[in-house]
Design a protein around this motif. Structure first.
Motif, PDB file in Angstrom:
ATOM      1  N   UNK A 174      -5.231  -3.546  -9.813  1.00 19.71           N
ATOM      2  CA  UNK A 174      -4.287  -3.551  -8.692  1.00 19.71           C
ATOM      3  C   UNK A 174      -3.500  -2.246  -8.630  1.00 19.71           C
ATOM      4  N   UNK A 175      -3.049  -1.751  -9.780  1.00 21.63           N
ATOM      5  CA  UNK A 175      -2.300  -0.490  -9.823  1.00 21.63           C
ATOM      6  C   UNK A 175      -3.176   0.685  -9.394  1.00 21.63           C
ATOM      7  N   UNK A 176      -4.433   0.680  -9.869  1.00 24.76           N
ATOM      8  CA  UNK A 176      -5.383   1.740  -9.483  1.00 24.76           C
ATOM      9  C   UNK A 176      -5.596   1.712  -7.978  1.00 24.76           C
ATOM     10  N   UNK A 177      -5.797   0.516  -7.430  1.00 24.33           N
ATOM     11  CA  UNK A 177      -6.026   0.376  -5.993  1.00 24.33           C
ATOM     12  C   UNK A 177      -4.854   0.945  -5.197  1.00 24.33           C
ATOM     13  N   UNK A 178      -3.642   0.596  -5.592  1.00 19.30           N
ATOM     14  CA  UNK A 178      -2.468   1.080  -4.874  1.00 19.30           C
ATOM     15  C   UNK A 178      -2.357   2.601  -4.953  1.00 19.30           C
ATOM     16  N   UNK A 179      -2.623   3.158  -6.137  1.00 16.45           N
ATOM     17  CA  UNK A 179      -2.488   4.604  -6.316  1.00 16.45           C
ATOM     18  C   UNK A 179      -3.538   5.378  -5.523  1.00 16.45           C
ATOM     19  N   UNK A 180      -4.784   4.948  -5.598  1.00 18.72           N
ATOM     20  CA  UNK A 180      -5.866   5.664  -4.912  1.00 18.72           C
ATOM     21  C   UNK A 180      -5.698   5.570  -3.398  1.00 18.72           C
ATOM     22  N   UNK A 181      -5.464   4.369  -2.908  1.00 18.05           N
ATOM     23  CA  UNK A 181      -5.328   4.176  -1.461  1.00 18.05           C
ATOM     24  C   UNK A 181      -4.148   4.975  -0.921  1.00 18.05           C
ATOM     25  N   UNK A 182      -3.025   4.906  -1.607  1.00 19.82           N
ATOM     26  CA  UNK A 182      -1.821   5.604  -1.139  1.00 19.82           C
ATOM     27  C   UNK A 182      -2.036   7.115  -1.102  1.00 19.82           C
ATOM     28  N   UNK A 183      -2.633   7.663  -2.179  1.00 24.13           N
ATOM     29  CA  UNK A 183      -2.828   9.114  -2.242  1.00 24.13           C
ATOM     30  C   UNK A 183      -3.822   9.602  -1.197  1.00 24.13           C
ATOM     31  N   UNK A 184      -4.885   8.815  -0.975  1.00 19.66           N
ATOM     32  CA  UNK A 184      -5.878   9.238   0.018  1.00 19.66           C
ATOM     33  C   UNK A 184      -5.299   9.169   1.425  1.00 19.66           C
ATOM     34  N   UNK A 185      -4.660   8.076   1.758  1.00 21.13           N
ATOM     35  CA  UNK A 185      -4.098   7.930   3.106  1.00 21.13           C
ATOM     36  C   UNK A 185      -3.008   8.957   3.369  1.00 21.13           C
ATOM     37  N   UNK A 186      -2.247   9.290   2.325  1.00 26.87           N
ATOM     38  CA  UNK A 186      -1.222  10.326   2.478  1.00 26.87           C
ATOM     39  C   UNK A 186      -1.862  11.672   2.788  1.00 26.87           C
ATOM     40  N   UNK A 187      -2.998  11.945   2.137  1.00 33.12           N
ATOM     41  CA  UNK A 187      -3.688  13.230   2.355  1.00 33.12           C
ATOM     42  C   UNK A 187      -4.243  13.345   3.768  1.00 33.12           C
ATOM     43  N   UNK A 188      -4.651  12.207   4.361  1.00 32.75           N
ATOM     44  CA  UNK A 188      -5.191  12.258   5.722  1.00 32.75           C
ATOM     45  C   UNK A 188      -4.122  11.979   6.770  1.00 32.75           C
ATOM     46  N   UNK A 189      -2.886  11.695   6.316  1.00 34.91           N
ATOM     47  CA  UNK A 189      -1.785  11.487   7.254  1.00 34.91           C
ATOM     48  C   UNK A 189      -1.786  10.145   7.935  1.00 34.91           C
ATOM     49  N   UNK A 190      -2.250   9.114   7.208  1.00 35.71           N
ATOM     50  CA  UNK A 190      -2.273   7.772   7.771  1.00 35.71           C
ATOM     51  C   UNK A 190      -1.374   6.880   6.929  1.00 35.71           C
ATOM     52  N   UNK A 191      -0.553   6.069   7.568  1.00 38.72           N
ATOM     53  CA  UNK A 191       0.318   5.149   6.847  1.00 38.72           C
ATOM     54  C   UNK A 191      -0.444   3.890   6.497  1.00 38.72           C
ATOM     55  N   UNK A 192      -0.285   3.424   5.252  1.00 39.51           N
ATOM     56  CA  UNK A 192      -0.950   2.185   4.848  1.00 39.51           C
ATOM     57  C   UNK A 192      -0.233   0.986   5.465  1.00 39.51           C
ATOM     58  N   UNK A 193      -0.921  -0.133   5.482  1.00 43.12           N
ATOM     59  CA  UNK A 193      -0.380  -1.330   6.150  1.00 43.12           C
ATOM     60  C   UNK A 193       0.884  -1.826   5.479  1.00 43.12           C
ATOM     61  N   UNK A 194       1.027  -1.488   4.203  1.00 48.05           N
ATOM     62  CA  UNK A 194       2.197  -1.956   3.492  1.00 48.05           C
ATOM     63  C   UNK A 194       3.420  -1.104   3.669  1.00 48.05           C
ATOM     64  N   UNK A 195       3.316   0.024   4.374  1.00 53.32           N
ATOM     65  CA  UNK A 195       4.436   0.947   4.530  1.00 53.32           C
ATOM     66  C   UNK A 195       5.164   0.691   5.824  1.00 53.32           C
TER      67      UNK A 195
END
Length: 488
Positions: free
Chosen positions: A467-488
């Motif tokens: 779960x921690x890995x999922x949150x870290x990878x998804x957050x970092x990738x979406x931040x790099x492409x400039x997309x907000x995750x559903x949880x933000x």
């Protein structure tokens, strides 16, 4: 004034051999007419300069006096068996009028070629019906560019040969990237052959696993000799070459900051400075195997059936059968290798079996997919074979509405990430590097990353870790492409 009428030349009327009508005998028209005649083609030349026409006749050409812009010129020429009409004067207006006049009188089978001085006139002539319009300055520039490419190729080949001759009778470690693919393996094999020809003993070394059913079949069917990095001490070699990778310690087991003699790669290096005695990085090429094929050609080294098969397969896999990031050089290299290859082995490589783990990971990737707009990210959990990730990323990219996929999984000590994209607006390799650091990168449409678990490794509960890995990878990738995750 001389006249070349329909009735004047019964010999031309009776012939069935295709004819070429050249209108304008300046430097371009005359040079082309000579080339055509040397190729045993029938040529008729028209020019408004009587002196030129007389000279052409003295040189054995069939020529007549006529003004290309004169509407009556069409009626003075027997167009029977003419296959191409070429408007080659340096006067744009005359060429345009000529196209307009002849287009009304010829059959649709006759091709019209014309000369233009600039792009505006080129477009006007095409609008009038010209089948092919060229600009002499552009042709000269293109020809010179190709000559310069050949000169650069000669220079590179000579430099590489000179470097290898300088270590004759010494040992060379050819290090290819971790968990190598056919492009890396075949490129290493090519450099080993070049080194052998120049008196240098070489070993191909890699770290990791040769996973992916196609890759295993590739090595086994071709009998390629590869050594594991763990079984060799680099201190036992006189020189090191990095092939299909460019930085010591990044996607290879060469210690960071090590001295390297040769770097040959097609992956963009990013902002990191590449240090080596001989460097050849060509990001425009779709495969390093293409670069190595060019070296073999330039150095006139005999290519065995095994090596040709390996290089051709390396080019095809890295360009996804020429559908991904393909340069004309990749096509010409493949064309050169094709008749030299073992097509029976190539057929076997194209029909590999799929491992059970690959199917399982693909199922997890589909089940755990997270979709945000056209981005699809999927955490497949624990993995044994990292090569299952790019296969899953490739498959998910075929889903409707998806332009970019990122699939990631966890081993005992690392997070492995694989991405694919067909979105021309993004460079996936740069995004991966921005999101996950220097152990990430690749091409605009195919990239990967690996991240040490670090502080996450202290997490005892595996589900919490995932779960921690999922949150870290998804957050970092979406931040790099400039997309907000559903949880933000």
């Amino acid at each position: 004034m001389a006249n070349f009428s329909k009735d004047a030349d019964s010999n031309l009327k009776s012939t069935v051999k295709p004819r070429y009508l050249v209108l304008g005998s300046g430097s371009v028209g005359f040079a082309l007419a000579k080339e055509l005649r040397e190729s045993n083609k029938l040529v008729i030349i028209v020019d408004k300069d009587e002196a030129k026409v007389e000279t052409l006749r003295e040189e054995g050409f069939e020529a007549m006096v006529g003004d290309i812009s004169d509407p009556e010129l069409v009626d003075k020429i027997d167009l029977k068996n003419v296959v191409v009409i070429l408007f080659l004067t340096s006067n744009n207006e005359a060429n345009r009028k000529g196209i307009e006049n002849f287009k009304k009188a010829i059959s649709p089978d006759v091709q019209l070629f014309s000369r233009a001085s600039d792009i505006i006139n080129k477009e006007k002539m095409e609008d009038l019906g010209a089948d092919y319009v060229f600009m002499p300055s552009k042709l000269v520039a293109t020809s010179l560019s190709r000559s310069l490419e050949r000169a650069e190729s000669v220079h590179r080949g000579n430099r590489l040969a000179r470097w290898l001759k300088g270590i004759r009778d010494k040992k060379l470690a050819i290090v290819i990237h971790d968990n190598p693919d056919p492009d890396a393996i075949s490129s290493g094999l090519a450099l080993k052959e070049i080194a052998k020809t120049l008196g240098v003993e070489a070993n191909i070394l890699y770290h990791g696993r040769i996973g992916h059913q196609e890759n295993k079949a590739f090595v086994n069917l071709l009998g390629i000799d590869l050594g594991k990095m763990e079984e060799h001490d680099l201190r036992g070699f006189d020189e090191i070459a990095l092939i299909d990778c460019s930085i010591p310690g990044v996607n290879n087991m060469v210690p960071p900051n090590s001295y390297v003699g040769i770097v040959i790669d097609h992956h963009p290096p990013g902002e990191t400075e590449i240090k080596a005695e001989y460097i050849d990085i060509r990001p425009n090429f779709g495969a390093t195997a293409t670069i190595m094929t060019k070296y073999l050609q330039q150095l006139n080294i005999n290519i065995s059936k095994t090596l040709a098969t390996a290089l051709l397969y390396g080019i095809r896999t890295d360009t996804q059968d020429f559908k991904r990031k393909t340069d004309p050089a990749d096509l010409s290299a493949a064309s050169y290798l094709y008749p030299l290859s073992n097509h029976g082995i190539l057929d076997q490589l194209e029909q590999p079996s799929m491992a059970i783990e690959t199917l399982e990971v693909l199922g997890e990737a589909i089940r755990n997919r997270q979709v945000l707009g056209s981005y699809l990210l999927s955490n497949v959990g624990n993995i044994r074979d990292r090569d299952t990730l790019p296969q899953a990323a490739d498959y998910l990219l075929s889903l409707e509405g998806i332009s970019t996929t990122v699939v990631f999984g966890v081993t005992e000590d690392r997070i492995y990430i694989s991405g694919r994209s067909n979105d021309i607006r993004i460079n996936l390799g740069e995004i991966m590097r921005q999101a996950f650091g220097e152990d990430a990168g690749g091409h605009a449409n195919a990239a990967g990353a690996q991240i040490p678990l670090g502080v996450f490794s202290a997490t005892k509960d595996r589900q919490t870790l995932l779960r921690l890995v999922n949150e870290a990878v998804v957050k970092r990738f979406l931040s790099a492409v400039g997309v907000e995750s559903a949880g933000e």
